[in-house]
Write a protein that holds these residues in place. Structure first.
Motif, PDB file in Angstrom:
ATOM      1  N   ILE A  70      -3.402   8.038  -2.321  1.00  0.00           N
ATOM      2  CA  ILE A  70      -2.884   6.915  -1.539  1.00  0.00           C
ATOM      3  C   ILE A  70      -3.122   7.050  -0.040  1.00  0.00           C
ATOM      4  N   GLY A  71      -3.302   8.263   0.441  1.00  0.00           N
ATOM      5  CA  GLY A  71      -3.542   8.466   1.869  1.00  0.00           C
ATOM      6  C   GLY A  71      -4.787   7.736   2.359  1.00  0.00           C
ATOM      7  N   CYS A  72      -5.810   7.688   1.536  1.00  0.00           N
ATOM      8  CA  CYS A  72      -7.072   7.040   1.925  1.00  0.00           C
ATOM      9  C   CYS A  72      -7.337   5.714   1.206  1.00  0.00           C
ATOM     10  N   HIS A  73      -6.682   5.520   0.075  1.00  0.00           N
ATOM     11  CA  HIS A  73      -6.988   4.333  -0.739  1.00  0.00           C
ATOM     12  C   HIS A  73      -5.825   3.345  -0.799  1.00  0.00           C
ATOM     13  N   ALA A  74      -4.781   3.539  -0.028  1.00  0.00           N
ATOM     14  CA  ALA A  74      -3.584   2.689   0.064  1.00  0.00           C
ATOM     15  C   ALA A  74      -2.644   2.943  -1.121  1.00  0.00           C
ATOM     16  N   ALA A  75      -1.389   2.598  -0.936  1.00  0.00           N
ATOM     17  CA  ALA A  75      -0.358   2.851  -1.942  1.00  0.00           C
ATOM     18  C   ALA A  75      -0.654   2.177  -3.273  1.00  0.00           C
ATOM     19  N   ASP A  76      -1.278   0.998  -3.218  1.00  0.00           N
ATOM     20  CA  ASP A  76      -1.617   0.296  -4.460  1.00  0.00           C
ATOM     21  C   ASP A  76      -3.065   0.543  -4.885  1.00  0.00           C
ATOM     22  N   LEU A  77      -3.732   1.458  -4.206  1.00  0.00           N
ATOM     23  CA  LEU A  77      -5.119   1.864  -4.478  1.00  0.00           C
ATOM     24  C   LEU A  77      -6.130   0.729  -4.301  1.00  0.00           C
ATOM     25  N   SER A  78      -5.741  -0.272  -3.517  1.00  0.00           N
ATOM     26  CA  SER A  78      -6.628  -1.418  -3.295  1.00  0.00           C
ATOM     27  C   SER A  78      -7.624  -1.175  -2.161  1.00  0.00           C
ATOM     28  N   GLY A  79      -7.547  -0.021  -1.557  1.00  0.00           N
ATOM     29  CA  GLY A  79      -8.504   0.331  -0.517  1.00  0.00           C
ATOM     30  C   GLY A  79      -7.902   0.302   0.873  1.00  0.00           C
ATOM     31  N   ASP A  80      -8.324   1.234   1.680  1.00  0.00           N
ATOM     32  CA  ASP A  80      -7.923   1.330   3.083  1.00  0.00           C
ATOM     33  C   ASP A  80      -9.091   2.023   3.773  1.00  0.00           C
ATOM     34  N   MET A  81      -8.952   3.271   4.152  1.00  0.00           N
ATOM     35  CA  MET A  81     -10.101   4.018   4.666  1.00  0.00           C
ATOM     36  C   MET A  81     -11.116   4.248   3.542  1.00  0.00           C
ATOM     37  N   GLY A  82     -10.610   4.480   2.341  1.00  0.00           N
ATOM     38  CA  GLY A  82     -11.455   4.657   1.161  1.00  0.00           C
ATOM     39  C   GLY A  82     -11.576   3.339   0.416  1.00  0.00           C
ATOM     40  N   GLU A 108     -14.748  15.761  -8.642  1.00  0.00           N
ATOM     41  CA  GLU A 108     -15.096  17.184  -8.572  1.00  0.00           C
ATOM     42  C   GLU A 108     -15.943  17.519  -7.355  1.00  0.00           C
ATOM     43  N   LYS A 109     -16.956  16.698  -7.075  1.00  0.00           N
ATOM     44  CA  LYS A 109     -17.939  17.025  -6.043  1.00  0.00           C
ATOM     45  C   LYS A 109     -17.725  16.304  -4.714  1.00  0.00           C
ATOM     46  N   GLY A 110     -16.918  15.255  -4.734  1.00  0.00           N
ATOM     47  CA  GLY A 110     -16.751  14.442  -3.536  1.00  0.00           C
ATOM     48  C   GLY A 110     -17.907  13.469  -3.381  1.00  0.00           C
ATOM     49  N   ARG A 111     -17.765  12.553  -2.437  1.00  0.00           N
ATOM     50  CA  ARG A 111     -18.828  11.588  -2.140  1.00  0.00           C
ATOM     51  C   ARG A 111     -18.529  10.965  -0.785  1.00  0.00           C
ATOM     52  N   GLY A 112     -19.548  10.883   0.033  1.00  0.00           N
ATOM     53  CA  GLY A 112     -19.350  10.318   1.371  1.00  0.00           C
ATOM     54  C   GLY A 112     -18.296  11.116   2.116  1.00  0.00           C
ATOM     55  N   SER A 113     -17.256  10.432   2.601  1.00  0.00           N
ATOM     56  CA  SER A 113     -16.205  11.125   3.342  1.00  0.00           C
ATOM     57  C   SER A 113     -15.106  11.669   2.426  1.00  0.00           C
ATOM     58  N   MET A 114     -15.231  11.427   1.113  1.00  0.00           N
ATOM     59  CA  MET A 114     -14.226  11.957   0.189  1.00  0.00           C
ATOM     60  C   MET A 114     -14.524  13.424  -0.098  1.00  0.00           C
ATOM     61  N   PRO A 115     -13.527  14.281   0.109  1.00  0.00           N
ATOM     62  CA  PRO A 115     -13.755  15.705  -0.127  1.00  0.00           C
ATOM     63  C   PRO A 115     -13.786  16.035  -1.622  1.00  0.00           C
ATOM     64  N   PRO A 116     -14.408  17.142  -1.986  1.00  0.00           N
ATOM     65  CA  PRO A 116     -14.431  17.553  -3.387  1.00  0.00           C
ATOM     66  C   PRO A 116     -13.089  18.132  -3.830  1.00  0.00           C
ATOM     67  N   ALA A 117     -12.916  18.223  -5.136  1.00  0.00           N
ATOM     68  CA  ALA A 117     -11.754  18.882  -5.761  1.00  0.00           C
ATOM     69  C   ALA A 117     -10.421  18.267  -5.368  1.00  0.00           C
TER      70      ALA A 117
END
Length: 104
Positions: free
Chosen positions: A48-60, A78-87
């Motif tokens: 939710i920190g990056c994708h909003a509380a309802d997972l509708s998107g924010d920074m992610g 597992e591997k991450g993508r773009g600014s999303m960290p892995p694991a």
């Protein structure tokens, strides 16, 4: 008379096979529901920190409208993508993927 006995044996075998298949499907549905519930807990605490509380998107991006397969979601977790960290799911990738796919 022997034909009727053979008929009932065949019908009994088919019925038993179908009942076993239905039981397996019910167990699979339970397992999936458990995975979805587990994935929801992880997503609500980790995503939710990056994708909003309802997972509708924010920074992610919006996680409610993913066009990815379960395998692709697991790979991103597992591997991450773009600014999303892995694991980010810490060993619960399959559960999170099940949950995200349940939102579609």
């Amino acid at each position: 008379m022997k034909q009727y006995v053979k008929f009932f044996i065949v019908i009994g075998t088919i019925s038993a096979t179908l009942l076993t298949a239905c039981s397996s499907n019910e167990q699979q549905a339970e397992l999936d529901a458990d995975l979805v519930a587990e994935g929801e807990k992880i997503a609500k605490s980790s995503c939710i920190g990056c994708h909003a509380a309802d997972l509708s998107g924010d920074m992610g991006p919006n996680l409610r409208q993913l066009k990815l397969s379960k395998e692709e979601i697991v790979e991103v977790l597992e591997k991450g993508r773009g600014s999303m960290p892995p694991a980010t799911a810490k060993g619960h990738e399959e559960a999170v993927a099940e949950y995200l796919l349940s939102l579609q």
